[in-house]
Write a protein that holds these residues in place. Structure first.
Motif, PDB file in Angstrom:
ATOM      1  N   GLY A 123      -2.867  21.011  -9.988  1.00 26.45           N
ATOM      2  CA  GLY A 123      -2.222  20.831 -11.288  1.00 26.45           C
ATOM      3  C   GLY A 123      -0.744  20.526 -11.201  1.00 26.45           C
ATOM      4  N   SER A 124      -0.169  20.602 -10.022  1.00 26.17           N
ATOM      5  CA  SER A 124       1.269  20.316  -9.887  1.00 26.17           C
ATOM      6  C   SER A 124       1.516  19.434  -8.669  1.00 26.17           C
ATOM      7  CB  SER A 124       2.062  21.619  -9.765  1.00 26.17           C
ATOM      8  OG  SER A 124       1.621  22.348  -8.612  1.00 26.17           O
ATOM      9  N   GLY A 125       0.642  18.442  -8.477  1.00 25.32           N
ATOM     10  CA  GLY A 125       0.727  17.597  -7.302  1.00 25.32           C
ATOM     11  C   GLY A 125       1.617  16.385  -7.487  1.00 25.32           C
ATOM     12  N   TYR A 126       1.398  15.391  -6.628  1.00 28.14           N
ATOM     13  CA  TYR A 126       2.170  14.151  -6.640  1.00 28.14           C
ATOM     14  C   TYR A 126       1.416  13.066  -7.417  1.00 28.14           C
ATOM     15  CZ  TYR A 126       5.204  16.212  -3.111  1.00 28.14           C
ATOM     16  OH  TYR A 126       6.092  17.031  -2.443  1.00 28.14           O
ATOM     17  N   TYR A 127       2.158  12.342  -8.242  1.00 30.77           N
ATOM     18  CA  TYR A 127       1.605  11.268  -9.072  1.00 30.77           C
ATOM     19  C   TYR A 127       2.091   9.917  -8.539  1.00 30.77           C
ATOM     20  CZ  TYR A 127       0.783  14.877 -12.671  1.00 30.77           C
ATOM     21  OH  TYR A 127       0.363  16.002 -13.361  1.00 30.77           O
ATOM     22  N   PRO A 128       1.250   8.895  -8.509  1.00 31.76           N
ATOM     23  CA  PRO A 128       1.768   7.542  -8.293  1.00 31.76           C
ATOM     24  C   PRO A 128       2.802   7.227  -9.369  1.00 31.76           C
ATOM     25  CG  PRO A 128      -0.622   7.561  -8.149  1.00 31.76           C
ATOM     26  CD  PRO A 128      -0.214   8.905  -8.679  1.00 31.76           C
ATOM     27  N   ILE A 151       7.340  16.573   3.231  1.00 34.52           N
ATOM     28  CA  ILE A 151       7.433  16.675   1.777  1.00 34.52           C
ATOM     29  C   ILE A 151       6.848  18.026   1.331  1.00 34.52           C
ATOM     30  CG2 ILE A 151       7.287  14.180   1.509  1.00 34.52           C
ATOM     31  CD1 ILE A 151       4.389  14.508   0.638  1.00 34.52           C
ATOM     32  N   ARG A 152       7.319  18.511   0.194  1.00 39.02           N
ATOM     33  CA  ARG A 152       6.969  19.860  -0.241  1.00 39.02           C
ATOM     34  C   ARG A 152       5.494  19.961  -0.585  1.00 39.02           C
ATOM     35  NH1 ARG A 152       7.867  23.115  -5.125  1.00 39.02           N
ATOM     36  NH2 ARG A 152       8.600  21.267  -6.252  1.00 39.02           N
ATOM     37  N   LYS A 153       4.854  21.030  -0.133  1.00 38.33           N
ATOM     38  CA  LYS A 153       3.456  21.256  -0.476  1.00 38.33           C
ATOM     39  C   LYS A 153       3.344  21.648  -1.938  1.00 38.33           C
ATOM     40  CE  LYS A 153       1.392  22.372   3.971  1.00 38.33           C
ATOM     41  NZ  LYS A 153       0.500  21.180   3.888  1.00 38.33           N
ATOM     42  N   MET A 154       2.277  21.168  -2.575  1.00 36.68           N
ATOM     43  CA  MET A 154       2.060  21.435  -3.986  1.00 36.68           C
ATOM     44  C   MET A 154       0.698  22.095  -4.172  1.00 36.68           C
ATOM     45  SD  MET A 154       4.910  20.105  -5.014  1.00 36.68           S
ATOM     46  CE  MET A 154       4.762  20.015  -6.784  1.00 36.68           C
ATOM     47  N   GLY A 155       0.474  22.625  -5.350  1.00 32.73           N
ATOM     48  CA  GLY A 155      -0.797  23.270  -5.659  1.00 32.73           C
ATOM     49  C   GLY A 155      -1.543  22.512  -6.732  1.00 32.73           C
ATOM     50  N   GLY A 170       0.842  -1.197   0.000  1.00 32.75           N
ATOM     51  CA  GLY A 170       0.000   0.000   0.000  1.00 32.75           C
ATOM     52  C   GLY A 170       0.871   1.238   0.000  1.00 32.75           C
ATOM     53  N   CYS A 171       0.701   2.056  -1.029  1.00 27.04           N
ATOM     54  CA  CYS A 171       1.486   3.293  -1.164  1.00 27.04           C
ATOM     55  C   CYS A 171       0.587   4.470  -0.792  1.00 27.04           C
ATOM     56  CB  CYS A 171       2.005   3.447  -2.583  1.00 27.04           C
ATOM     57  SG  CYS A 171       3.012   2.057  -3.166  1.00 27.04           S
ATOM     58  N   CYS A 172       0.841   5.085   0.350  1.00 25.19           N
ATOM     59  CA  CYS A 172      -0.058   6.107   0.906  1.00 25.19           C
ATOM     60  C   CYS A 172       0.649   7.463   0.974  1.00 25.19           C
ATOM     61  CB  CYS A 172      -0.512   5.713   2.301  1.00 25.19           C
ATOM     62  SG  CYS A 172      -1.392   4.139   2.373  1.00 25.19           S
ATOM     63  N   ILE A 173      -0.133   8.508   0.705  1.00 24.71           N
ATOM     64  CA  ILE A 173       0.373   9.872   0.835  1.00 24.71           C
ATOM     65  C   ILE A 173      -0.633  10.675   1.649  1.00 24.71           C
ATOM     66  CG2 ILE A 173      -0.636  10.626  -1.375  1.00 24.71           C
ATOM     67  CD1 ILE A 173       1.896  12.413  -1.691  1.00 24.71           C
ATOM     68  N   ASN A 174      -0.143  11.295   2.707  1.00 25.88           N
ATOM     69  CA  ASN A 174      -0.965  12.112   3.595  1.00 25.88           C
ATOM     70  C   ASN A 174      -0.542  13.563   3.426  1.00 25.88           C
ATOM     71  OD1 ASN A 174      -2.252  13.461   5.664  1.00 25.88           O
ATOM     72  ND2 ASN A 174      -1.784  11.928   7.235  1.00 25.88           N
ATOM     73  N   LEU A 175      -1.289  14.273   2.588  1.00 27.67           N
ATOM     74  CA  LEU A 175      -0.923  15.654   2.295  1.00 27.67           C
ATOM     75  C   LEU A 175      -1.485  16.628   3.321  1.00 27.67           C
ATOM     76  CD1 LEU A 175      -1.354  15.348  -1.546  1.00 27.67           C
ATOM     77  CD2 LEU A 175       0.792  15.715  -0.335  1.00 27.67           C
ATOM     78  N   ASP A 176      -2.275  16.109   4.263  1.00 28.43           N
ATOM     79  CA  ASP A 176      -2.698  16.948   5.391  1.00 28.43           C
ATOM     80  C   ASP A 176      -1.550  17.140   6.372  1.00 28.43           C
ATOM     81  OD1 ASP A 176      -5.226  17.033   4.293  1.00 28.43           O
ATOM     82  OD2 ASP A 176      -5.998  15.377   5.509  1.00 28.43           O
ATOM     83  N   HIS A 177      -0.655  16.126   6.431  1.00 31.43           N
ATOM     84  CA  HIS A 177       0.506  16.205   7.326  1.00 31.43           C
ATOM     85  C   HIS A 177       1.822  16.109   6.569  1.00 31.43           C
ATOM     86  CE1 HIS A 177      -2.746  14.901  10.100  1.00 31.43           C
ATOM     87  NE2 HIS A 177      -2.109  15.701  10.938  1.00 31.43           N
ATOM     88  N   ASP A 178       1.755  16.162   5.224  1.00 31.41           N
ATOM     89  CA  ASP A 178       2.955  16.157   4.371  1.00 31.41           C
ATOM     90  C   ASP A 178       3.838  14.946   4.644  1.00 31.41           C
ATOM     91  OD1 ASP A 178       2.083  18.660   3.416  1.00 31.41           O
ATOM     92  OD2 ASP A 178       3.073  19.679   5.082  1.00 31.41           O
ATOM     93  N   GLU A 179       3.207  13.752   4.603  1.00 31.53           N
ATOM     94  CA  GLU A 179       3.908  12.505   4.882  1.00 31.53           C
ATOM     95  C   GLU A 179       3.628  11.479   3.791  1.00 31.53           C
ATOM     96  OE1 GLU A 179       3.762  12.603   9.797  1.00 31.53           O
ATOM     97  OE2 GLU A 179       2.363  11.323   8.662  1.00 31.53           O
ATOM     98  N   ILE A 180       4.588  10.566   3.638  1.00 29.73           N
ATOM     99  CA  ILE A 180       4.415   9.407   2.772  1.00 29.73           C
ATOM    100  C   ILE A 180       4.748   8.169   3.598  1.00 29.73           C
ATOM    101  CG2 ILE A 180       5.372   8.149   0.790  1.00 29.73           C
ATOM    102  CD1 ILE A 180       5.648  10.819  -0.646  1.00 29.73           C
TER     103      ILE A 180
END
Length: 508
Positions: free
Chosen positions: A245-250, A239-243, A213-223
């Protein structure tokens, strides 16, 4: 292995149950049925239908006609609110994700073809992939910038694979992939490391059949990553906050010959993690389909109760003054199935999700995981399902799900010999006795891959073995020889009992 662990009566918890010598019996459904059918009175058919459809007692008035499919579908329509929860209560907050295909917004989550570096072959649709180059990378067409998201990877091989998340700016080359650049994060269980430009020790060794399971928690900037539903801990913080259209991709990177199967949510997750959403939203038809299958499950309860040797049989036999349960079964089952396939037809793409999820669970419940299996009970439902042409695609997915189950099922010593791939193999061996289903599988383009799955047996890694048998002893391994010797005797006795059970099942 560690010598400390949970113990039951001085014996490791992984073995204790085997020494009890008796299988546990589940009678909860009988209790549930007794309470639901406590007042058949002079209208037993109505009371039985209320139980099957999950209605309150005496909510159905006296029937003025026969129990047929028209009546069943009428009840379902009239009591629709009983089976359909308000949509506002069901829709997860999916703000923070964008899915695109060829530059346009899309609902289909897959690999972005333009991102592929190297040579990635689709072995089986939708996302069973293999690297044919020395090193191949690709990212999904879905990006996230807020919220909590996840996807799963089923390992078909256990070599060098880097699984994780990356931004669009992460460069893929013949030698670098996800985890080898800034804003790029990965886990590799072959090298037991996490990667963000540099490698650091992390996690556990993986084996074929593991589900990562590959999880990303962007509320706490964790993977963070999970192995078969067990957390490996937070891998990356800050991890760096993104906006938008420029987020994190699997993203994945595979060495040559490495294979895996990606699930972005087209199928139910094998190990869903609470609070994390799939990239692809579950089909809206799934909830109603699940409720309809629960009606079939309660119909199975009624059938089982009629066969059971208990005081309940006498109460149920009152039905024969109006109609026997066998006579009720067919029209009720057919009416529910008509509604079931009608619901799926109205939601394109829902068949795969429902087959892998609630339908497979329902079939397993009727068939029973442990022997003796209720083959005749399952056959009655399959007979009705096969009357519908749409069921062929449904059973293709069921056979796929059973093959996948054999790959991922772990051996549990306390449930031996009914753990591992046993239950999936037992069911597929039974349903494939039907000529039409055997031909369906034999003509499948994925016949060989599915057959390979049925022959699979997942092996444990060191941590799995430690959970199964947390304490071991050998001469000289401990100071208290008498105590450890006793523990060893109990352990070997338990293993002996387990072996006897295996031979009883294999050669009764």
């Amino acid at each position: 292995m560690e010598e400390e662990g949970k113990r039951v009566g001085g014996l490791s918890s992984g073995l204790a149950v085997l020494l009890k010598g008796e299988d546990r019996k589940e009678d909860s459904w009988k209790t549930r049925l007794v309470s639901s059918c406590d007042d058949f009175g002079n209208q037993p058919v109505e009371r039985a239908l209320e139980y099957i459809f999950g209605l309150s007692n005496k909510s159905l008035g006296p029937l003025t006609g026969p129990v047929d499919t028209k009546l069943v579908r009428s009840i379902l329509k009239n009591e629709f609110s009983k089976f359909c929860i308000k949509s506002g209560d069901l829709v997860d907050n999916r703000d923070g994700i964008h899915i695109s295909k060829d530059g346009c917004e899309s609902q289909v989550v897959g690999l972005e073809e333009m991102s592929i570096c190297g040579d990635i072959r689709i072995i089986k649709h939708p996302l069973h992939v293999e690297s044919l180059a020395m090193f191949s990378s690709a990212r999904s067409n879905a990006c996230v910038w807020k919220g909590k998201w996840m996807y799963e990877v089923l390992l078909e091989t256990c070599g060098v694979q880097q699984l994780g998340w990356a931004t669009r700016s992460c460069p893929f080359t013949d030698h670098k992939g996800v985890g080898d650049a800034d804003d790029s994060y990965a886990f590799d269980g072959k090298r037991v490391s996490k990667w963000n430009k540099d490698a650091e020790p992390y996690g556990q060794p993986w084996v074929v059949g593991d589900v990562i399971g590959c999880c990303i928690n962007l509320d706490h900037d964790e993977i963070l990553f999970y192995r078969n539903g067990v957390s490996l801990g937070v891998a990356f913080r800050g991890i760096r906050k993104m906006g938008p259209g420029s987020g994190y991709y699997p993203a994945i990177s595979l060495s040559q010959g490495e294979r895996c199967e990606l699930n972005f949510g087209a199928r139910p997750f094998k190990y869903p993690i609470q609070g994390f959403l799939p990239l692809k939203a579950p089909p809206s038809a799934n909830l109603l389909a699940k409720q309809l299958l629960q009606c079939l499950s309660r119909l199975s309860d009624v059938q089982g109760a009629e066969r059971a040797e208990s005081s309940l049989v006498g109460k149920l036999r009152r039905l024969k003054r109006f109609m026997s349960l066998d006579e009720v079964f067919y029209p009720v089952c057919q009416g529910i199935c008509e509604e079931f396939f009608s619901v799926l037809e109205g939601d394109s793409g829902s068949t795969e999700f429902v087959a892998w999820g609630p339908l497979l669970s329902f079939m397993m419940e009727v068939f029973r995981v442990q022997a003796p299996h209720d083959c005749s009970g399952l056959d009655k439902f399959i007979d009705v399902f096969l009357e519908f042409q749409e069921s062929r695609l449904m059973f293709e997915h069921i056979i796929n799900a059973l093959s996948s189950g054999c790959k991922t099922a772990s051996l549990v010593l306390t449930e031996c010999p009914y753990s591992g791939s046993y239950s999936y193999l037992a069911m597929v061996c039974h349903i494939l006795q039907r000529k039409e289903l055997m031909v369906l599988w034999w003509k499948s383009a994925d016949f060989e891959l599915l057959f390979e799955g049925f022959l699979s047996q997942k092996s444990p890694n060191k941590q799995d073995l430690q959970c199964m048998m947390p304490s071991v002893w050998w001469p000289g391994s401990g100071d208290d020889i008498s105590n450890d010797g006793r523990s060893m005797m109990l352990t070997t006795t338990a293993l002996s009992e387990a072996i006897k059970k295996v031979y009883t099942v294999v050669d009764p």
